[in-house]
Design a protein around this motif. Structure first.
Motif, PDB file in Angstrom:
ATOM      1  N   TRP A 112      32.069  46.409  48.209  1.00 36.61           N
ATOM      2  CA  TRP A 112      33.365  46.685  47.417  1.00 36.61           C
ATOM      3  C   TRP A 112      34.324  47.396  48.507  1.00 36.61           C
ATOM      4  O   TRP A 112      33.900  48.147  49.319  1.00 36.61           O
ATOM      5  N   ASP A 113      35.549  46.680  48.469  1.00 41.33           N
ATOM      6  CA  ASP A 113      36.708  47.299  49.337  1.00 41.33           C
ATOM      7  C   ASP A 113      37.874  46.950  48.486  1.00 41.33           C
ATOM      8  O   ASP A 113      38.337  46.037  47.847  1.00 41.33           O
ATOM      9  N   GLN A 114      38.822  47.971  48.343  1.00 46.36           N
ATOM     10  CA  GLN A 114      40.238  47.898  47.598  1.00 46.36           C
ATOM     11  C   GLN A 114      39.931  47.411  46.112  1.00 46.36           C
ATOM     12  O   GLN A 114      40.601  46.654  45.468  1.00 46.36           O
ATOM     13  N   GLY A 115      38.700  47.959  45.498  1.00 51.49           N
ATOM     14  CA  GLY A 115      38.269  47.442  44.344  1.00 51.49           C
ATOM     15  C   GLY A 115      37.643  46.239  43.951  1.00 51.49           C
ATOM     16  O   GLY A 115      37.081  45.981  42.808  1.00 51.49           O
ATOM     17  N   TYR A 116      37.327  45.477  45.114  1.00 50.68           N
ATOM     18  CA  TYR A 116      36.870  44.177  44.919  1.00 50.68           C
ATOM     19  C   TYR A 116      35.783  43.810  46.023  1.00 50.68           C
ATOM     20  O   TYR A 116      35.744  44.239  47.015  1.00 50.68           O
ATOM     21  N   SER A 117      34.489  42.952  45.445  1.00 54.98           N
ATOM     22  CA  SER A 117      33.905  42.400  46.309  1.00 54.98           C
ATOM     23  C   SER A 117      33.924  40.933  46.370  1.00 54.98           C
ATOM     24  O   SER A 117      34.361  40.530  45.181  1.00 54.98           O
ATOM     25  N   VAL A 118      33.455  40.412  47.544  1.00 55.99           N
ATOM     26  CA  VAL A 118      33.778  38.781  47.555  1.00 55.99           C
ATOM     27  C   VAL A 118      32.252  38.275  47.154  1.00 55.99           C
ATOM     28  O   VAL A 118      31.304  39.063  47.495  1.00 55.99           O
ATOM     29  N   VAL A 119      32.196  37.607  46.377  1.00 56.23           N
ATOM     30  CA  VAL A 119      30.850  37.112  45.583  1.00 56.23           C
ATOM     31  C   VAL A 119      30.822  35.460  45.673  1.00 56.23           C
ATOM     32  O   VAL A 119      31.851  34.784  45.761  1.00 56.23           O
TER      33      VAL A 119
ATOM     34  N   GLY B 179      32.312  44.270  37.290  1.00 61.65           N
ATOM     35  CA  GLY B 179      31.722  42.922  37.101  1.00 61.65           C
ATOM     36  C   GLY B 179      32.601  41.928  36.864  1.00 61.65           C
ATOM     37  O   GLY B 179      31.959  40.682  36.318  1.00 61.65           O
ATOM     38  N   ASN B 180      33.877  41.916  36.580  1.00 61.66           N
ATOM     39  CA  ASN B 180      34.653  40.856  36.111  1.00 61.66           C
ATOM     40  C   ASN B 180      35.399  40.233  37.351  1.00 61.66           C
ATOM     41  O   ASN B 180      35.743  40.709  38.326  1.00 61.66           O
ATOM     42  N   LEU B 181      35.529  38.974  37.285  1.00 59.27           N
ATOM     43  CA  LEU B 181      36.011  38.013  38.420  1.00 59.27           C
ATOM     44  C   LEU B 181      37.470  37.896  38.101  1.00 59.27           C
ATOM     45  O   LEU B 181      38.072  38.057  37.268  1.00 59.27           O
ATOM     46  N   LEU B 182      38.291  38.126  39.597  1.00 56.10           N
ATOM     47  CA  LEU B 182      39.641  38.165  39.260  1.00 56.10           C
ATOM     48  C   LEU B 182      40.151  36.872  39.039  1.00 56.10           C
ATOM     49  O   LEU B 182      39.640  35.643  39.599  1.00 56.10           O
ATOM     50  N   GLY B 183      41.086  36.600  38.122  1.00 58.40           N
ATOM     51  CA  GLY B 183      41.478  35.552  37.526  1.00 58.40           C
ATOM     52  C   GLY B 183      40.506  34.527  36.533  1.00 58.40           C
ATOM     53  O   GLY B 183      40.551  33.419  36.165  1.00 58.40           O
TER      54      GLY B 183
END
Length: 497
Positions: free
Chosen positions: A283-290, A303-307
């Motif tokens: 996680w970086d800046q609040g997000y992980s690439v999944v 655990g929420n997807l952006l968008g």
């Protein structure tokens, strides 16, 4: 043109360091990021001058705070910094006063009042009072939780050139893998000597990742400072905490090789991102690439997807924030609330370029010192014309961290001399020494004895600098990535001819 080069030769097992034209920091950092380095305060190691000695300067202004009087100066930790004086390490306080006398071959940062020290080929532990609380007896004795150490038996394994070697803390650039064990200064062994450890959190951790290599199915769990499991072993691969999440994975049963199921735990080791993904970045800046089923998305710490969806591909910006997504073959920008917009303008990576490389003669040192000869022997002359080291050696190097290297025929080795030109007991002598090395190239062999060959090579290097008509020594390609040979006609290699 060679891709990577350095101005020192080191043992073949050590890494080559890229110089090119990119500006690189030459001070030790223990692998700290900018935010962590800043947390250590304003004092930062700085080195230079004709003998390349080190002191401490203000991180922001560059103002000298502690004069350059040390051969090496490492970062401050808990108000103390390891410095090398006359070949041995001790510690100074923020006023520059020596508070632990130099008597160690290497010294690490303090952690909870303890620091790892090296004497000979064994490590032990010193307290901030200067008392050695664990006599040197292990290969590594790294403080990790209070008086608890991660210990590896045997001898210390050098991973860097002697002048760059460090006893890094466990949570930064720790590359000593198992078997190891947990050892308490007050209680002795807490685990069997069969474990591998990895960092879980930086700073003052409550737990570390551990797995018993002797188990039927070695898996990682979280272990505390008593050697007890906080989280039972359950993961095949683990990472440290970033933004309050640590990525974990397990091997998928009956799946193609290397496939795993990825999720994440919180600071207490609770699985808060289920093991349901094909891959997760930290996680970086609040997000992980999944990634899942060939698609990508940005996953927040909840655990929420952006968008609310996956895309064909996603990319971050230079700060690590979600930047853009690929949807139906077209790129779109993505905002913090998940809305799509026109694709953002691409920005080049901000390389910080150093000064242009200006080739210098083999007899010119960066500090303005010159290597000079008299009747076939070599010494050093300062920028003002004053002789620093009388010409009395078969060959000589520039000063680096208060040390110059000269051949000692009686010892069949290159040994250090100090600013006074006299022989030093520390650092230890080296079997060979060269001031130039290029990745995947080797100095041409000029004698069957490696030591004599290195002396002859360095003599040719210096003679060519003094008289360009004298043939320059050569570097021979390893026929893997290095082909042919290179004439070493200046210190920089690049732009020599």
């Amino acid at each position: 043109m060679p891709r990577f080069l350095t101005n020192r030769i080191w043992s073949r097992k050590w890494f080559r360091i890229p110089l090119l034209a990119i500006s690189l920091c030459c001070t030790p950092s223990y692998g700290l990021g900018d935010d962590l380095e800043a947390s250590l305060g304003p004092m930062f190691p700085s080195c230079g001058g004709i003998f390349d000695l080190c002191g401490y300067s203000d991180r922001q202004t560059g103002k000298e705070l502690i004069p350059r009087a040390f051969e090496r100066a490492l970062l401050f930790s808990e108000g103390l910094a390891a410095v090398r004086i006359n070949g041995l390490f001790g510690y100074v306080n923020t006023a520059g006063k020596v508070v632990i006398e130099p008597r160690f071959d290497l010294a690490g940062p303090f952690h909870d009042g303890f620091a790892e020290i090296l004497v000979g080929q064994r490590t032990g532990v010193v307290a901030e009072t200067g008392k050695v609380v664990l006599e040197p007896q292990f290969g590594r004795s790294t403080p990790v939780m209070g008086d608890v150490l991660i210990v590896r038996k045997g001898q210390f394994r050098q991973k860097r050139p002697p002048e760059m070697e460090e006893l890094e803390p466990f949570d930064l650039l720790y590359v000593d893998y198992g078997p190891m064990g947990l050892y308490s200064l007050s209680k002795g062994w807490l685990t069997a000597y069969t474990y591998e450890f990895k960092p879980f959190e930086r700073g003052r951790p409550n737990y570390v990742w551990a797995r018993d290599l002797g188990a039927k199915q070695p898996r990682f769990g979280l272990i505390n400072n008593e050697g007890k499991w906080k989280v039972e072993p359950a993961f095949d691969a683990v990472q440290s905490l970033h933004d309050g999440r640590a990525v974990v994975s397990v091997k998928a049963e009956d799946a193609e090789p290397r496939r795993g199921l990825w999720g994440a735990v919180d600071p207490e080791g609770n699985l808060v991102i289920p093991l349901a993904y094909d891959w997760l970045s930290y996680w970086d800046q609040g997000y992980s690439v999944v990634r899942l089923n060939g698609k990508e998305g940005f996953l927040d710490t909840g655990g929420n997807l952006l968008g609310g969806r996956f895309f064909q591909k996603v990319e971050r910006d230079l700060q690590g924030k979600p930047l853009k997504v690929l949807l139906d073959g077209s790129w779109f920008g993505i905002s913090a609330d998940g809305n799509l917009s026109d694709a953002p303008e691409e920005k080049p990576f901000p390389f910080r370029m150093g000064e242009p490389i200006i080739p210098s003669k083999s007899t010119q040192c960066k500090s303005g010192v010159s290597i000079v000869s008299k009747e076939g022997l070599w010494g050093l002359q300062g920028p003002d014309g004053r002789i620093l080291v009388e010409p009395k050696f078969e060959a000589i190097s520039c000063f680096r961290r208060g040390i110059a290297w000269v051949p000692d025929a009686a010892k069949n080795a290159w040994c250090p001399i100090g600013p006074d030109g006299k022989a030093r007991n520390k650092p230890d002598c080296l079997p060979i020494f060269y001031e130039i090395e290029v990745s995947h190239h080797y100095q041409e062999k000029l004698d069957a004895d490696p030591f004599r060959s290195s002396v002859l090579w360095m003599q040719a290097f210096l003679k060519h600098g003094e008289d360009p008509s004298y043939p320059a020594p050569r570097l021979i390609g390893d026929r893997i990535q290095g082909t042919g040979s290179i004439s070493v006609s200046c210190r920089e290699i690049i732009g020599c001819d």
